[in-house]
Design an enzyme around this catalytic site. Structure first.
Site, PDB file in Angstrom:
ATOM      1  N   ILE A  69      -6.984   1.516  -6.646  1.00  0.00           N
ATOM      2  CA  ILE A  69      -6.114   1.204  -7.783  1.00  0.00           C
ATOM      3  C   ILE A  69      -6.968   0.862  -9.008  1.00  0.00           C
ATOM      4  CG2 ILE A  69      -4.323  -0.336  -8.670  1.00  0.00           C
ATOM      5  CD1 ILE A  69      -3.287  -0.686  -5.900  1.00  0.00           C
ATOM      6  N   GLY A 124      -6.633   1.820  -2.263  1.00  0.00           N
ATOM      7  CA  GLY A 124      -5.362   2.529  -2.358  1.00  0.00           C
ATOM      8  C   GLY A 124      -5.414   3.937  -1.792  1.00  0.00           C
ATOM      9  N   ASP A 127      -4.399   3.500   1.679  1.00  0.00           N
ATOM     10  CA  ASP A 127      -2.936   3.350   1.716  1.00  0.00           C
ATOM     11  C   ASP A 127      -2.269   4.720   1.764  1.00  0.00           C
ATOM     12  OD1 ASP A 127      -2.719   0.478   1.496  1.00  0.00           O
ATOM     13  OD2 ASP A 127      -3.268   0.645  -0.602  1.00  0.00           O
ATOM     14  N   GLU A 147      -9.858  -4.255  -0.227  1.00  0.00           N
ATOM     15  CA  GLU A 147      -9.095  -5.283  -0.940  1.00  0.00           C
ATOM     16  C   GLU A 147      -9.648  -6.696  -0.827  1.00  0.00           C
ATOM     17  OE1 GLU A 147      -6.288  -1.827  -0.751  1.00  0.00           O
ATOM     18  OE2 GLU A 147      -7.821  -2.700   0.541  1.00  0.00           O
ATOM     19  N   ASP A 155      -1.775  -4.593   0.194  1.00  0.00           N
ATOM     20  CA  ASP A 155      -0.322  -4.751   0.227  1.00  0.00           C
ATOM     21  C   ASP A 155       0.474  -3.452   0.059  1.00  0.00           C
ATOM     22  OD1 ASP A 155      -0.954  -4.318  -2.419  1.00  0.00           O
ATOM     23  OD2 ASP A 155      -0.065  -6.167  -3.183  1.00  0.00           O
TER      24      ASP A 155
END
Length: 274
Positions: A69, A124, A127, A147, A155
């Site tokens: 991110i 990310g 993810d 993270e 998250d």
């Protein structure tokens, strides 16, 4: 076809039902911006609704798949003029849920999504690929559940999806240490199905695999994805009941007759678009 700032959709040949969805921010190693989180679910929805699309290959332009991110996107979560702590935290929770939904859009897409990973797949990026149906990578690719190094609890899905793929112990070790691991180690843990020597080799074989999936009954393919995803949350008995209900709705299709006829006639089946 709609144009996007952070993504590019390519159909390599007019007759192919395999579409490529590229992360398209190579100058920032395909970091995920705020705009990405708006565009990504829209792009997946458009591909899902397009009857010409049967399989989606997700990959990245440039030298890396995804560096995670963008810092600006992280800052936007906490920078606010809202003074009331309750309202501020409610807004942050809502924003996080919105980011989560953008990644979960991969699973909500009926069509299979195959991740073709090269270079870095960080934060990310993990993810995203853990939400994909199949994952492949190159030998020079590397991964990191980053993270905790940024003082964040991951998250957007990694902590929920990664343990189901590589096992709880492996997922916990990777998430708590934030260590970098190679494509070959990713294969040994089951995160990816195959490792390729070069990006070109991966692109060629993944395209062949995707075309093979696309040649099968679209009803059977979307049903298989749906039942696999639903089955994660069910007991074996519940899963069997669900697939019985699914097939009682979908089994009596022209696809079944075409598949049987094609085998008897020793020819390739031709299925109608969804």
């Amino acid at each position: 076809m709609e144009k996007y700032k952070t993504l590019e959709i390519i159909q390599n040949s007019p007759n192919s039902s395999v579409f490529h969805l590229y992360l398209n921010n190579p100058n920032l190693r395909n970091a995920l911006s705020q705009e990405f989180f708006i565009e990504f679910p829209k792009a997946l929805s458009s591909l899902d609704q397009n009857p010409h699309v049967k399989v989606i290959i997700l990959s990245g332009h440039g030298d890396h798949f995804c560096s995670g991110i963008e810092i600006k996107a992280l800052n936007s979560l906490t920078n606010s003029e809202i003074k009331d702590h309750g309202r501020l935290r409610e807004r942050i929770r809502r924003d996080i849920k919105g980011l989560q939904d953008a990644i979960t859009a991969i699973e909500k897409c009926r069509k299979p999504v195959i991740a073709a990973i090269h270079g870095g797949c960080i934060g990310g990026g993990i993810d995203m690929v853990t939400a994909c149906d199949i994952r492949y990578c190159t030998e020079d690719s590397f991964f990191c559940v980053k993270e905790v190094d940024l003082a964040i609890t991951a998250d957007l899905g990694t902590l929920q999806r990664l343990p189901r793929i590589v096992g709880y112990g492996n997922a916990a070790e990777l998430a708590l240490t934030a260590r970098r691991f190679s494509g070959l180690e990713a294969k040994s843990m089951g995160l990816v199905s195959k490792v390729f020597g070069t990006k070109k080799d991966m692109e060629m074989e993944v395209k062949t695999i995707a075309e093979g999936i696309a040649s099968k009954s679209p009803l059977a393919i979307i049903g298989t994805k749906e039942v696999l995803l639903r089955g994660r949350e069910m007991t074996t008995e519940q899963g069997l009941d669900y697939v019985a209900t699914w097939n009682s709705s979908m089994l009596l299709s022209d696809d079944l007759m075409e598949a049987v006829s094609a085998q008897l006639q020793k020819r390739k089946p031709v299925f109608a678009k969804l």
